[in-house]
Motif scaffolding. Structure first.
Motif, PDB file in Angstrom:
ATOM      1  N   GLN A  21      31.204  52.978  51.535  1.00  0.00           N
ATOM      2  CA  GLN A  21      31.328  51.532  51.664  1.00  0.00           C
ATOM      3  C   GLN A  21      31.461  50.899  50.281  1.00  0.00           C
ATOM      4  OE1 GLN A  21      28.021  49.982  53.955  1.00  0.00           O
ATOM      5  NE2 GLN A  21      29.062  50.371  55.890  1.00  0.00           N
ATOM      6  N   LYS A  60      31.377  47.391  50.083  1.00  0.00           N
ATOM      7  CA  LYS A  60      30.450  46.294  50.291  1.00  0.00           C
ATOM      8  C   LYS A  60      29.875  46.475  51.688  1.00  0.00           C
ATOM      9  CE  LYS A  60      32.791  42.864  47.358  1.00  0.00           C
ATOM     10  NZ  LYS A  60      33.462  41.531  47.328  1.00  0.00           N
ATOM     11  N   PRO A  61      28.793  45.779  52.048  1.00  0.00           N
ATOM     12  CA  PRO A  61      28.261  45.917  53.413  1.00  0.00           C
ATOM     13  C   PRO A  61      29.341  45.672  54.466  1.00  0.00           C
ATOM     14  CG  PRO A  61      26.716  44.722  52.042  1.00  0.00           C
ATOM     15  CD  PRO A  61      27.955  44.904  51.215  1.00  0.00           C
ATOM     16  N   GLN A  62      29.503  46.629  55.371  1.00  0.00           N
ATOM     17  CA  GLN A  62      30.467  46.569  56.475  1.00  0.00           C
ATOM     18  C   GLN A  62      31.930  46.637  56.027  1.00  0.00           C
ATOM     19  OE1 GLN A  62      29.128  46.801  59.553  1.00  0.00           O
ATOM     20  NE2 GLN A  62      27.212  46.840  58.411  1.00  0.00           N
TER      21      GLN A  62
END
Length: 211
Positions: free
Chosen positions: A119, A121-123
């Motif tokens: 990842q 960044k988150p999501q």
């Protein structure tokens, strides 16, 4: 606000709107580790070429046919169907608002390979390869404005990304790098119908898949 479709943008417009600079690189080995192909994979490439040649001989090969007959088998051979890579197909439409200009650009990708193991960044998953395809009678450079426009959207999430434009026969890899300025490097064009070039094409795809 002016709304544009990425399909209608010229390369010059994309360079101006996003600040891209174009450069050429004459070697894939500057970026990737290219391993020799096993004989079995070379034989599979030969079969894919022979199948595709029959369609080319009959006339125009549509964008969908090119993806089905050549791009999809190549991605499978290169390992893009295996975890942690996941393939997304024409299911994401995004809007890009151009900073300092009252312009919104609508973009849609053809094929995107992401890594579910990484990842940025988150999501948000790491983009491995973005592909823009055309029919066999369109020059591959016609897909470059769309490719750059969509890739630009993700360069806030990762420093670099690989892109590919193809019409089934010809393949143009692009390496996008975000440093002090945005640069896209055009790599040598590969003709799938030539044995050595098709072998190199698969080597490059395998190298990108292993990033």
């Amino acid at each position: 606000m002016t709304i544009l479709n990425a399909r209608n943008l010229s390369l010059e417009e994309v360079q101006r709107l996003f600040g891209f600079q174009e450069q050429y690189s004459d070697s894939f080995s500057h970026y990737l580790s290219l391993e020799p192909l096993p004989e079995a994979e070379q034989q599979e490439l030969l079969q894919i070429r022979n199948d595709f040649r029959r369609y080319l001989t009959a006339g125009k090969v549509s964008e969908g046919q090119a993806k089905f007959l050549v791009v999809a088998p190549l991605l499978r051979l290169a390992g893009f169907y295996r975890y942690p890579i996941e393939i997304l197909l024409e299911e994401n439409i995004a809007d890009i608002e151009v900073e300092d200009e009252d312009i919104k650009i609508k973009v849609r990708f053809d094929i995107l390979a992401i890594s579910k193991a990484k990842q940025t960044k988150p999501q948000i998953y790491f983009w491995v390869l973005l592909i823009e395809s055309k029919n066999s009678q369109i020059d591959i450079s016609a897909g470059l404005p769309q490719l750059l426009t969509y890739a630009y959207k993700n360069l806030d999430n990762q420093k670099s990304v690989w892109g590919l434009t193809t019409n089934g026969r010809s393949y143009q890899f692009v390496y996008l790098d975000q440093g002090d300025i945005l640069i896209y490097y055009l790599l040598p064009e590969l003709n799938f119908m030539e044995r050595e070039r098709s072998n190199q094409l698969l080597q490059v795809l395998k190298g990108i898949c292993q990033i």
